[in-house]
Design a protein around this motif. Structure first.
Motif, PDB file in Angstrom:
ATOM      1  N   SER A  15      40.082  42.231  40.656  1.00  0.00           N
ATOM      2  CA  SER A  15      38.612  41.792  40.901  1.00  0.00           C
ATOM      3  C   SER A  15      38.305  40.345  40.553  1.00  0.00           C
ATOM      4  O   SER A  15      38.979  39.901  39.498  1.00  0.00           O
ATOM      5  CB  SER A  15      37.537  42.952  40.305  1.00  0.00           C
ATOM      6  OG  SER A  15      37.532  42.604  38.957  1.00  0.00           O
ATOM      7  N   ASP A  16      37.385  39.895  41.035  1.00  0.00           N
ATOM      8  CA  ASP A  16      37.122  38.251  40.716  1.00  0.00           C
ATOM      9  C   ASP A  16      36.426  38.210  39.384  1.00  0.00           C
ATOM     10  O   ASP A  16      36.980  37.328  38.584  1.00  0.00           O
ATOM     11  CB  ASP A  16      36.078  37.668  41.769  1.00  0.00           C
ATOM     12  CG  ASP A  16      36.561  37.719  43.124  1.00  0.00           C
ATOM     13  OD1 ASP A  16      37.891  37.813  43.392  1.00  0.00           O
ATOM     14  OD2 ASP A  16      35.795  36.987  44.246  1.00  0.00           O
ATOM     15  N   ASP A  17      35.621  39.156  39.118  1.00  0.00           N
ATOM     16  CA  ASP A  17      34.958  39.216  37.916  1.00  0.00           C
ATOM     17  C   ASP A  17      36.041  39.271  36.689  1.00  0.00           C
ATOM     18  O   ASP A  17      35.927  38.553  35.681  1.00  0.00           O
ATOM     19  CB  ASP A  17      33.945  40.233  37.565  1.00  0.00           C
ATOM     20  CG  ASP A  17      32.761  40.100  38.571  1.00  0.00           C
ATOM     21  OD1 ASP A  17      32.561  39.005  38.872  1.00  0.00           O
ATOM     22  OD2 ASP A  17      31.797  40.821  38.655  1.00  0.00           O
ATOM     23  N   ILE A  73      39.290  38.529  36.810  1.00  0.00           N
ATOM     24  CA  ILE A  73      40.034  37.694  36.633  1.00  0.00           C
ATOM     25  C   ILE A  73      39.463  36.324  36.120  1.00  0.00           C
ATOM     26  O   ILE A  73      39.951  35.636  35.190  1.00  0.00           O
ATOM     27  CB  ILE A  73      40.741  37.209  38.149  1.00  0.00           C
ATOM     28  CG1 ILE A  73      41.458  38.394  38.586  1.00  0.00           C
ATOM     29  CG2 ILE A  73      41.246  35.811  38.090  1.00  0.00           C
ATOM     30  CD1 ILE A  73      42.249  37.920  39.834  1.00  0.00           C
ATOM     31  N   LYS A  74      38.234  36.291  36.368  1.00  0.00           N
ATOM     32  CA  LYS A  74      37.483  34.814  35.718  1.00  0.00           C
ATOM     33  C   LYS A  74      37.302  35.189  34.371  1.00  0.00           C
ATOM     34  O   LYS A  74      37.575  34.118  33.692  1.00  0.00           O
ATOM     35  CB  LYS A  74      35.996  34.517  36.270  1.00  0.00           C
ATOM     36  CG  LYS A  74      36.272  34.422  37.958  1.00  0.00           C
ATOM     37  CD  LYS A  74      34.770  34.179  38.437  1.00  0.00           C
ATOM     38  CE  LYS A  74      34.868  33.672  39.911  1.00  0.00           C
ATOM     39  NZ  LYS A  74      33.650  33.507  40.485  1.00  0.00           N
ATOM     40  N   LYS A 108      45.842  34.053  43.097  1.00  0.00           N
ATOM     41  CA  LYS A 108      44.434  34.601  43.163  1.00  0.00           C
ATOM     42  C   LYS A 108      43.743  33.778  42.099  1.00  0.00           C
ATOM     43  O   LYS A 108      42.573  33.678  42.043  1.00  0.00           O
ATOM     44  CB  LYS A 108      44.424  36.131  43.069  1.00  0.00           C
ATOM     45  CG  LYS A 108      42.894  36.685  43.079  1.00  0.00           C
ATOM     46  CD  LYS A 108      42.521  37.956  43.601  1.00  0.00           C
ATOM     47  CE  LYS A 108      41.286  38.132  43.560  1.00  0.00           C
ATOM     48  NZ  LYS A 108      40.849  39.734  43.913  1.00  0.00           N
ATOM     49  N   TYR A 109      44.403  33.966  40.638  1.00  0.00           N
ATOM     50  CA  TYR A 109      44.005  33.166  39.694  1.00  0.00           C
ATOM     51  C   TYR A 109      43.476  31.678  39.910  1.00  0.00           C
ATOM     52  O   TYR A 109      42.311  31.299  39.611  1.00  0.00           O
ATOM     53  CB  TYR A 109      44.730  33.276  38.577  1.00  0.00           C
ATOM     54  CG  TYR A 109      44.630  34.479  37.687  1.00  0.00           C
ATOM     55  CD1 TYR A 109      43.915  34.493  36.470  1.00  0.00           C
ATOM     56  CD2 TYR A 109      45.128  35.654  37.970  1.00  0.00           C
ATOM     57  CE1 TYR A 109      43.695  35.503  35.681  1.00  0.00           C
ATOM     58  CE2 TYR A 109      45.140  36.904  37.141  1.00  0.00           C
ATOM     59  CZ  TYR A 109      44.500  36.724  35.998  1.00  0.00           C
ATOM     60  OH  TYR A 109      44.194  37.935  35.231  1.00  0.00           O
ATOM     61  N   ASP A 126      43.050  30.237  42.978  1.00  0.00           N
ATOM     62  CA  ASP A 126      42.105  30.291  44.057  1.00  0.00           C
ATOM     63  C   ASP A 126      40.651  30.519  43.235  1.00  0.00           C
ATOM     64  O   ASP A 126      39.645  29.594  43.942  1.00  0.00           O
ATOM     65  CB  ASP A 126      42.339  31.177  45.066  1.00  0.00           C
ATOM     66  CG  ASP A 126      43.415  30.793  46.050  1.00  0.00           C
ATOM     67  OD1 ASP A 126      44.081  29.729  45.794  1.00  0.00           O
ATOM     68  OD2 ASP A 126      44.062  31.726  46.813  1.00  0.00           O
ATOM     69  N   LEU A 127      40.574  31.288  42.497  1.00  0.00           N
ATOM     70  CA  LEU A 127      39.230  31.613  42.005  1.00  0.00           C
ATOM     71  C   LEU A 127      38.774  30.357  41.128  1.00  0.00           C
ATOM     72  O   LEU A 127      37.695  30.009  40.987  1.00  0.00           O
ATOM     73  CB  LEU A 127      39.321  33.007  41.123  1.00  0.00           C
ATOM     74  CG  LEU A 127      39.120  34.148  41.779  1.00  0.00           C
ATOM     75  CD1 LEU A 127      39.433  35.295  41.274  1.00  0.00           C
ATOM     76  CD2 LEU A 127      37.713  34.291  42.819  1.00  0.00           C
ATOM     77  N   SER A 153      43.379  24.561  45.053  1.00  0.00           N
ATOM     78  CA  SER A 153      44.409  24.988  44.379  1.00  0.00           C
ATOM     79  C   SER A 153      45.875  24.636  44.863  1.00  0.00           C
ATOM     80  O   SER A 153      46.669  24.647  44.146  1.00  0.00           O
ATOM     81  CB  SER A 153      44.291  26.613  44.094  1.00  0.00           C
ATOM     82  OG  SER A 153      44.595  27.336  45.279  1.00  0.00           O
TER      83      SER A 153
END
Length: 212
Positions: free
Chosen positions: A46-48, A50-51, A96-97, A99-100, A107
Motif C-alpha cells: 500500500s502507498d501508506d 511504503i511511504k 513503486k517506492y 514512483d511514490l 522517478s
C-alpha cells in the motif's frame, strides 16, 4: 519541501570533484525495514506502508534530485529479485517506492531502469560474502558507458561486508546502520540526512570511511 536542507552540511559540492555516480543499496538503506525483495501481503504494497518504510523519505526526495543537478548519476544495487508468487517484487517493487517518492515520470528520469542492478549473486553461481556488490557496480558502470572509475563511485549500504569489499575495490563506501535495535528505539537508520552530512564532511577532508 526541502528548505530545511539548504544548508552547507547538505549541499556543499566539494565531493563532486571526485564522485560521478552515487549508488544506493535498497533494502534497509533506502528502506527502513527489509522488504525481502518481494511483498507477499497486499497491505505491505500500500502507498501508506511504503511511504512509512523509507529510511528518511523527505531527505531522499531532496537529496536525489540535488545529486542529479550536480551532473552526477544515481543508481541502485540490490540483491532483490522478482518472485512470481509475490504481490510485488523485483524491479516493480523498487519502481513503486521510487514512483511514490518522486512521481512516475520523474522517478524514471532520476533512476532509469539501466541504473538499477537487481539480482542475487547466488543466481549467478557466486558467493555474496566474496563478491558483495562488485558485479552490480560493474554492470551499472557498463550501462553508464563504461568510463567511470571505481574511485569516482560512492556506495551507501547497510551491509558491512558489501562496504568492506567495495572499499577494497577502490569504491568510496559509507555504512548506513540499520539494526533492529535502532528501529525499536525509533532512531535514524539506513540512508538519512546524517549519513549524507557525514559523507560531505569526509569528502571535504579528502577521506572516506565506514561508519560504524
Amino acid at each position: 519541501m526541502g528548505d530545511e536542507f539548504h544548508k552547507s552540511m547538505y549541499i556543499d559540492t566539494t565531493w563532486t570533484n571526485k564522485i560521478k555516480c552515487v549508488i544506493f543499496d535498497f533494502d534497509k538503506t533506502i528502506t527502513k525495514k527489509h522488504t525481502g525483495g518481494s511483498v507477499l501481503l497486499p497491505v505491505n504494497a500500500s502507498d501508506d506502508f511504503i511511504k512509512s518504510n523509507f529510511a528518511d523519505l523527505e531527505f531522499f526526495k531532496f537529496c536525489v534530485p540535488f545529486i542529479k543537478a550536480q551532473g552526477v548519476h544515481v543508481a541502485i544495487a540490490s540483491f532483490g529479485e522478482e518472485d512470481a508468487e509475490a504481490v510485488l517484487s523485483g524491479l516493480p517493487l523498487i519502481r513503486k517506492y521510487l514512483d511514490l517518492a518522486f512521481g512516475a515520470t520523474k522517478s524514471k528520469d532520476l533512476f532509469p531502469d539501466h541504473t538499477i542492478a537487481l539480482w542475487h549473486p547466488e543466481k549467478k553461481g557466486k558467493d555474496e560474502r566474496k563478491v558483495g556488490k562488485t558485479d552490480h557496480i560493474a554492470e551499472i558502470v557498463k550501462k553508464l558507458g563504461g568510463k567511470l572509475k571505481n574511485s569516482e563511485l560512492v556506495l551507501f549500504d547497510d551491509d558491512a561486508n558489501n562496504i568492506s569489499i567495495g572499499k577494497k575495490k577502490g569504491v568510496h563506501c559509507f555504512y548506513c546502520p540499520a539494526t533492529k535495535d535502532l528501529l525499536e528505539e525509533g532512531k535514524d537508520s539506513g540512508f538519512n540526512r546524517h549519513i549524507w552530512a557525514s559523507f560531505i564532511q569526509k569528502m571535504k577532508s579528502g577521506g572516506t570511511c565506514v561508519l560504524m
